[in-house]
Design a protein around this motif. Structure first.
Motif, PDB file in Angstrom:
ATOM      1  N   PRO A 141      42.758 -22.448 -32.864  1.00  0.00           N
ATOM      2  CA  PRO A 141      41.805 -21.357 -32.659  1.00  0.00           C
ATOM      3  C   PRO A 141      40.712 -21.789 -31.686  1.00  0.00           C
ATOM      4  O   PRO A 141      40.280 -22.944 -31.696  1.00  0.00           O
ATOM      5  CB  PRO A 141      41.230 -21.132 -34.061  1.00  0.00           C
ATOM      6  N   ASP A 142      40.262 -20.863 -30.840  1.00  0.00           N
ATOM      7  CA  ASP A 142      39.102 -21.191 -30.015  1.00  0.00           C
ATOM      8  C   ASP A 142      37.841 -20.821 -30.795  1.00  0.00           C
ATOM      9  O   ASP A 142      37.915 -20.367 -31.952  1.00  0.00           O
ATOM     10  CB  ASP A 142      39.173 -20.493 -28.651  1.00  0.00           C
ATOM     11  N   SER A 143      36.687 -21.018 -30.171  1.00  0.00           N
ATOM     12  CA  SER A 143      35.426 -20.812 -30.895  1.00  0.00           C
ATOM     13  C   SER A 143      35.269 -19.362 -31.343  1.00  0.00           C
ATOM     14  O   SER A 143      34.740 -19.093 -32.435  1.00  0.00           O
ATOM     15  CB  SER A 143      34.249 -21.227 -30.017  1.00  0.00           C
ATOM     16  N   SER A 144      35.743 -18.414 -30.527  1.00  0.00           N
ATOM     17  CA  SER A 144      35.621 -17.006 -30.919  1.00  0.00           C
ATOM     18  C   SER A 144      36.518 -16.695 -32.114  1.00  0.00           C
ATOM     19  O   SER A 144      36.150 -15.895 -32.982  1.00  0.00           O
ATOM     20  CB  SER A 144      35.961 -16.091 -29.738  1.00  0.00           C
ATOM     21  N   GLU A 145      37.678 -17.320 -32.172  1.00  0.00           N
ATOM     22  CA  GLU A 145      38.578 -17.091 -33.309  1.00  0.00           C
ATOM     23  C   GLU A 145      38.044 -17.749 -34.576  1.00  0.00           C
ATOM     24  O   GLU A 145      38.239 -17.227 -35.680  1.00  0.00           O
ATOM     25  CB  GLU A 145      39.969 -17.604 -32.985  1.00  0.00           C
TER      26      GLU A 145
ATOM     27  N   ALA B 243      34.951 -17.903 -35.284  1.00  0.00           N
ATOM     28  CA  ALA B 243      33.958 -16.916 -35.722  1.00  0.00           C
ATOM     29  C   ALA B 243      34.634 -15.726 -36.397  1.00  0.00           C
ATOM     30  O   ALA B 243      34.122 -15.195 -37.399  1.00  0.00           O
ATOM     31  CB  ALA B 243      33.124 -16.453 -34.535  1.00  0.00           C
ATOM     32  N   ILE B 244      35.789 -15.305 -35.882  1.00  0.00           N
ATOM     33  CA  ILE B 244      36.542 -14.201 -36.497  1.00  0.00           C
ATOM     34  C   ILE B 244      36.957 -14.574 -37.918  1.00  0.00           C
ATOM     35  O   ILE B 244      36.811 -13.777 -38.857  1.00  0.00           O
ATOM     36  CB  ILE B 244      37.777 -13.856 -35.648  1.00  0.00           C
TER      37      ILE B 244
ATOM     38  N   PRO C 275      36.232 -29.786 -38.685  1.00  0.00           N
ATOM     39  CA  PRO C 275      34.763 -29.844 -38.745  1.00  0.00           C
ATOM     40  C   PRO C 275      34.104 -28.551 -38.282  1.00  0.00           C
ATOM     41  O   PRO C 275      33.124 -28.089 -38.893  1.00  0.00           O
ATOM     42  CB  PRO C 275      34.423 -31.020 -37.825  1.00  0.00           C
ATOM     43  N   ALA C 276      34.634 -27.936 -37.232  1.00  0.00           N
ATOM     44  CA  ALA C 276      34.057 -26.683 -36.731  1.00  0.00           C
ATOM     45  C   ALA C 276      34.267 -25.547 -37.725  1.00  0.00           C
ATOM     46  O   ALA C 276      33.376 -24.689 -37.905  1.00  0.00           O
ATOM     47  CB  ALA C 276      34.669 -26.323 -35.382  1.00  0.00           C
TER      48      ALA C 276
END
Length: 456
Positions: free
Chosen positions: A260-264, A266-267, A293-294
């Motif tokens: 997942p990227d950062s926007s995903e 967040a989703i 971790p993210a």
């Protein structure tokens, strides 16, 4: 004198109430009717406690049982069958054909019993499982006394028990209606992935899960190529697509989430869904390393799983914890990242939260799911604290397992499973599987035929 009855009384033992909490150095714990009745220092133990079973805990530690958030228990039959291959080669050329030739209710029951035994022996007390003919797996878990969130598989091509994929949702409904009521057994659904389930199937599964208020699992963003192919086909990344469909919700459990990227991320956080990471399977298949971790920093309910042992090749949560803690230290060059208490929390309370369960803590009134570990081992000496468990425990140190207030393993003896008979049965199934195609095929399914899966 009036007595206070309890079912199991553990005395003179170290107690780890939960990950990151202080150990009670010399404690007692009493269970009654499936829950923890009393616990605390030995000095505070009521003299009037009367137990049907007493366990002397000197030199041992009791802690919450481990939660394996993602497993395909029946795939014990395929342990070591096709090692060192990319995911899509492994699936299309080996696992799907093996399942077509071998999977039936007897196979799922026997092989899930073997998985349950392996998990209990290494300290797992709850499993989130997903497969086909899952009613047979559920029966195996009930026999073993293992707590389970047992999910019926849904996929858009012929599968065991559902030769017509257009009937997969109907079959899933029958499964939810037919699964027997049991305190340790929770029915759920499992959509294989966005690349094996059409948008219509995903939406139907979401509606069914909402109707029955059950967990809905899905493999998603497991490989980089899966993400690229999904973007080509749908114009969106997989998690973005699931959001657009309305698939993501608090009862959704997204498995793997390696890319997942950062926007995903967040989703996922906004949806309230859970995530289960399977580090050893992802490493072995060369899929990558999930941004755990993210995801934790975003507040996502994140647990830990083994995946099926065909891609692992064991069901040992201690190995998963050790791998998870170390791999992130290696790739970030930061020895403080993914500390042991955080990892242990993922394998207990984090996994419970992702699965929608109130487990992972030893407290009066909580479910009596716990394991007792023999600390009198060379590799656990000296014992300064529970961090050592993450980096040194191997699983064989688990002496006793209590699930729902009942002993399911005592002094490393499984009380509900004849392990020698189960291993013999699985070995017989393996011999049939090794026969030339046609000799051992029961003809019940054409699993994997016309799958239409691109080799990512």
């Amino acid at each position: 004198m009036n007595t206070t009855p309890c079912d199991i009384l553990i005395t003179n033992i170290k107690i780890l109430p939960a990950a990151g909490e202080k150990i009670i150095e010399d404690g007692f714990l009493a269970t009654r009717g499936g829950t923890i009745k009393l616990m605390g220092p030995m000095a505070s133990m009521p003299a009037a406690l009367s137990a049907a079973k007493t366990i002397e805990g000197h030199g041992q530690l009791v802690m919450p049982g481990l939660i394996n958030g993602h497993c395909h228990a029946a795939m014990t039959l395929f342990r070591g069958l096709a090692d060192d291959l990319p995911l899509m080669t492994w699936l299309n050329d080996h696992i799907f054909p093996a399942e077509a030739a071998s999977v039936n209710s007897e196979m799922v029951y026997c092989c899930s019993q073997l998985a349950a035994a392996e998990m209990i022996l290494s300290g797992t007390t709850t499993v989130g499982d997903g497969y086909f003919l899952e009613e047979a797996a559920a029966r195996a878990f009930c026999t073993a006394g293992l707590r389970a969130v047992a999910a019926q598989g849904i996929i858009d091509f012929p599968a065991p028990g559902v030769p017509d994929p257009s009937l997969s949702i109907e079959a899933a409904r029958r499964y939810l209606n037919a699964l027997p009521t049991n305190d340790l057994l929770i029915p759920a659904l499992f959509c294989h992935s966005p690349y094996t389930c059409s948008p219509a199937t995903l939406l139907s599964a979401r509606e069914l899960a909402a109707e029955y208020n059950c967990r809905l699992f899905i493999h998603v963003s497991e490989t980089k190529n899966e993400v690229l192919e999904h973007q080509k086909l749908h114009g969106l990344r997989p998690i973005e697509h699931l959001r657009k469909l309305g698939f993501l919700a608090e009862n959704t459990v997204c498995v793997h989430c390696v890319w997942p990227d950062s926007s995903e991320i967040a989703i996922l956080a906004d949806s309230g869904c859970g995530v289960i990471t399977c580090p050893e399977s992802n490493m072995k298949l060369g899929s990558g390393i999930a941004p755990v971790p993210a995801m934790l920093a975003a507040g996502i309910k994140t647990g830990l799983g083994t995946d099926g042992c065909a891609s692992n090749n064991d069901l040992n949560m201690w190995g998963e914890m050790d791998s998870l803690a170390k791999i992130h230290k290696a790739v970030t060059l930061d020895p403080t990242i993914m500390p042991a208490p955080v990892v242990l929390d993922m394998a207990t309370r984090g996994g419970a939260a992702a699965l929608g369960l109130n487990l992972g803590t030893l407290r009066p009134g909580m479910a009596a799911d716990m394991i007792i570990i023999d600390l009198q081992q060379p590799h656990l000496t000296p014992f300064y604290g529970p961090d050592l468990l993450i980096y040194a425990l191997r699983g064989a140190e688990v002496r006793h397992s209590i699930i729902g207030g009942k002993l399911v393993m005592e002094n490393r003896q499984l009380l509900n499973i004849d392990i020698k008979a189960v291993m013999a049965a699985v070995n017989r199934l393996a011999e049939l599987h090794n026969q030339p195609l046609g000799e051992g095929d029961n003809g019940e399914n054409d699993f994997g035929q016309d799958a239409g899966i691109k080799k990512h």
